[in-house]
Design an enzyme around this catalytic site. Structure first.
Site, PDB file in Angstrom:
ATOM      1  CG  ASN A  40      -2.092   0.955   1.027  1.00 55.13           C
ATOM      2  OD1 ASN A  40      -2.191   1.624   0.002  1.00 55.13           O
ATOM      3  ND2 ASN A  40      -2.971   1.007   2.005  1.00 55.13           N
ATOM      4  CG  HIS A 125     -11.317  -3.729  10.598  1.00 57.41           C
ATOM      5  ND1 HIS A 125     -10.455  -2.867   9.977  1.00 57.41           N
ATOM      6  CD2 HIS A 125     -10.596  -4.859  10.824  1.00 57.41           C
ATOM      7  CE1 HIS A 125      -9.260  -3.442   9.839  1.00 57.41           C
ATOM      8  NE2 HIS A 125      -9.327  -4.654  10.341  1.00 57.41           N
ATOM      9  NE  ARG A 150      -9.062  -2.791  13.516  1.00 56.98           N
ATOM     10  CZ  ARG A 150      -8.328  -2.084  12.665  1.00 56.98           C
ATOM     11  NH1 ARG A 150      -7.066  -2.421  12.428  1.00 56.98           N
ATOM     12  NH2 ARG A 150      -8.859  -1.048  12.033  1.00 56.98           N
ATOM     13  CG  ASP A 213      -4.046  -1.963  14.745  1.00 58.07           C
ATOM     14  OD1 ASP A 213      -4.138  -2.207  13.538  1.00 58.07           O
ATOM     15  OD2 ASP A 213      -2.968  -1.715  15.315  1.00 58.07           O
ATOM     16  CD  GLU A 239      -3.204  -5.298  14.504  1.00 59.63           C
ATOM     17  OE1 GLU A 239      -4.351  -5.764  14.665  1.00 59.63           O
ATOM     18  OE2 GLU A 239      -2.819  -4.822  13.420  1.00 59.63           O
ATOM     19  CD  GLU A 265      -0.801  -3.945  10.248  1.00 56.70           C
ATOM     20  OE1 GLU A 265      -1.689  -4.570  10.843  1.00 56.70           O
ATOM     21  OE2 GLU A 265      -1.020  -2.911   9.603  1.00 56.70           O
ATOM     22  CG  HIS A 315      -2.029  -6.882   7.653  1.00 60.74           C
ATOM     23  ND1 HIS A 315      -1.207  -6.120   6.874  1.00 60.74           N
ATOM     24  CD2 HIS A 315      -3.139  -6.138   7.848  1.00 60.74           C
ATOM     25  CE1 HIS A 315      -1.784  -4.958   6.619  1.00 60.74           C
ATOM     26  NE2 HIS A 315      -2.948  -4.940   7.209  1.00 60.74           N
ATOM     27  CG  ASP A 319      -4.157  -2.137   2.870  1.00 63.13           C
ATOM     28  OD1 ASP A 319      -4.986  -1.783   3.722  1.00 63.13           O
ATOM     29  OD2 ASP A 319      -3.037  -2.598   3.153  1.00 63.13           O
ATOM     30  CD  GLU A 342      -6.756  -7.069   9.504  1.00 58.05           C
ATOM     31  OE1 GLU A 342      -5.540  -7.283   9.623  1.00 58.05           O
ATOM     32  OE2 GLU A 342      -7.240  -5.925   9.473  1.00 58.05           O
TER      33      GLU A 342
HETATM   34  C1  CS2 Z   1      -4.298  -2.163   9.934  1.00 54.27           C
HETATM   35  C2  CS2 Z   1      -4.213  -1.916   8.475  1.00 54.27           C
HETATM   36  O1  CS2 Z   1      -5.661  -3.997   9.381  1.00 54.27           O
HETATM   37  C3  CS2 Z   1      -4.861  -3.544  10.207  1.00 54.27           C
HETATM   38  O2  CS2 Z   1      -4.496  -4.122  11.242  1.00 54.27           O
HETATM   39  O3  CS2 Z   1      -3.114  -1.958  10.641  1.00 54.27           O
HETATM   40  O4  CS2 Z   1      -5.456  -1.463   8.081  1.00 54.27           O
HETATM   41  C4  CS2 Z   1      -3.172  -0.930   8.011  1.00 54.27           C
HETATM   42  O5  CS2 Z   1      -3.461   0.341   8.540  1.00 54.27           O
HETATM   43  C5  CS2 Z   1      -3.216  -0.874   6.500  1.00 54.27           C
HETATM   44  O6  CS2 Z   1      -3.074  -2.175   6.004  1.00 54.27           O
HETATM   45  C6  CS2 Z   1      -2.108   0.014   5.960  1.00 54.27           C
HETATM   46  O7  CS2 Z   1      -2.134  -0.010   4.546  1.00 54.27           O
HETATM   47 MG    MG Z   2      -2.854  -3.315  12.221  1.00 49.12          MG
END
Ligand code: CS2
Ligand code: MG
Length: 405
Positions: A40, A125, A150, A213, A239, A265, A315, A319, A342
């Site tokens: 990303n 999320h 989360r 997180d 996290e 991640e 992770h 993205d 995730e």
């Molecule tokens: C985050 C991500 O999913 C997660 O745990 O930390 O959304 C992270 O912010 C993005 O992958 C960054 O591109």
């Molecule tokens: Mg994260």
């Protein structure tokens, strides 16, 4: 498996709502493999690395030699490691495993040890601009069948907080153009979060797994305070409490709290984890296949982690492409020390370009027995969505000091 030869490899860049990079490797037996190469905000760097420095050296090789090819691009290269390099290696590795499993007419998990489980527990999320909206969103995700959620929330007194998007737009932190700058106040964050989880537990009891997180934003002593104050709410994991370049910084958190820690991640090799694993400073490995050197490397990392009672918790934000998600679900299905995956549902636009073999069922993912990774890319559809530069935001403390995003 008949001896094969790599005859061509090309990188497909597309942007169905967000940028994705996919490596496609072709063989003389008409079998091709796919690997996710999406990083990303740095997509074009990986494209260049693959096209300039990897693909020419791949042609003519036997795709079955995953171990030797991995070392050719890792040990054989002078400038080692780093997110760009390890994402490129991951894409090659994923595609080669895809080819091998297809050539053997078997789903990838069969090459990784077969099924240790029939379904893979996932978390999604839930986030809101403020506490009440967050509670509402947790209820919605619980209704959708998730048993692990989360929780992120807007913080009173902070304009924009990580993990919370405006309205019902799908979560995407990268924005077109140059990085947006946000402002951050750790004190306000630390004062608010324990109360948020007290309210969530009050509303939903102990039955759902809750995660949070911190997104690298505390010092070890701040993280130790937060971990201690969150203990009564029995989080499944906390996290990225700290940025963790200093692995021994996690000792301070471990000394003050038994809250499970998930980290990495943004890591890209086992060397980011050596102290964290051998001193049991963490409980979950977040480093995903796509950024951690692929299946070949994560098999070794997961094996080392298993000796220290550490599980995987890859992770899986949107993205990272559906090709990575499909490969991760095979990995999660096979290895013994799987912990949690995730999973954020991809917007419809993405599903127009990428076809996958998994389905969501009451808080778990189930993959089918399609040979290989079971993902595919519709190159015609991909062409409809050309790349458009985007990058992740930048964060500053309220006094203007540049800080972790
Ligand atoms: C985050 C991500 O999913 C997660 O745990 O930390 O959304 C992270 O912010 C993005 O992958 C960054 O591109
Ligand atoms: Mg994260």
């Amino acid at each position: 498996m008949e001896k094969m030869k790599i005859t061509e490899a090309r990188v497909i860049v597309c942007s169905p709502g967000r940028n994705f990079v996919t490596l496609k490797i072709f063989t003389d037996q008409g079998i091709y493999g796919l690997g996710d190469a999406t990083l990303n905000g740095r997509e074009k760097a990986v494209v260049t690395y693959l096209e300039e420095y990897c693909i020419p050296a791949l042609l003519g090789r036997d795709p079955g030699n995953t171990e030797d090819i991995w070392h050719y691009f890792y040990s054989g290269v002078y400038w080692k490691r780093g997110a760009i390099t390890m994402t490129a290696i991951a894409a090659i590795d994923m595609a080669l495993w895809d080819i091998k499993a297809k050539a053997l007419n078997t789903p990838l998990y069969n090459l990784l040890g077969g099924k240790s489980r029939d379904r893979v527990m996932v978390y999604t999320h839930a986030y809101g601009k403020h506490l009440m909206e967050t509670i509402e969103k947790v209820g919605q995700e619980k209704e959708r069948g998730y048993c692990a959620i989360r929780i992120q929330s807007g913080i009173p007194g902070i304009d924009h907080t990580y993990g919370v998007t405006e309205g019902n737009k799908p979560y995407e932190p990268a924005q077109r153009g140059i990085p947006r700058e946000y402002s951050w106040d750790t004190a306000k964050y630390l004062n608010f979060i324990p109360g948020l989880f007290a309210e969530v537990r009050k509303a939903f009891g102990e039955e759902i797994h809750l995660l949070h997180d911190v997104h690298h934003r505390c010092t070890p002593v701040e993280a130790a305070r937060l971990a201690k104050e969150l203990e009564p709410y029995h989080l499944f994991w906390l996290e990225d409490p700290v940025s963790a370049e200093l692995q021994e910084g996690l000792r301070l958190i471990r000394k003050h709290s038994v809250i499970p820690i998930a980290i990495g991640e943004v890591f890209n090799s086992v060397y980011d984890y050596t102290t964290l694993i051998t001193e049991q400073l963490i409980d979950y490995i977040r480093m995903p296949l796509v950024h951690g050197g692929g299946i070949t490397h994560l098999l070794k990392v997961a094996a080392m982690a298993s000796v220290y009672h550490i599980q995987t918790g890859f992770h899986g934000a949107t993205d990272l492409s559906p090709v990575n998600m499909a490969a991760a679900l095979h990995f999660d299905t096979a290895i013994h020390n799987f912990g949690l995956q995730e999973y954020m549902p991809y917007p419809d636009l993405v599903q127009e370009v990428f076809r996958t073999n998994y389905r969501f069922e009451k808080g778990y993912m189930v993959i089918d027995d399609t040979p290989g990774i079971g993902a595919d890319i519709d190159e015609e559809a991909a062409q409809k969505y050309p790349y458009s530069a985007a990058c992740l935001p930048v964060n500053r403390k309220t006094d203007g000091t540049l800080f972790y995003w």
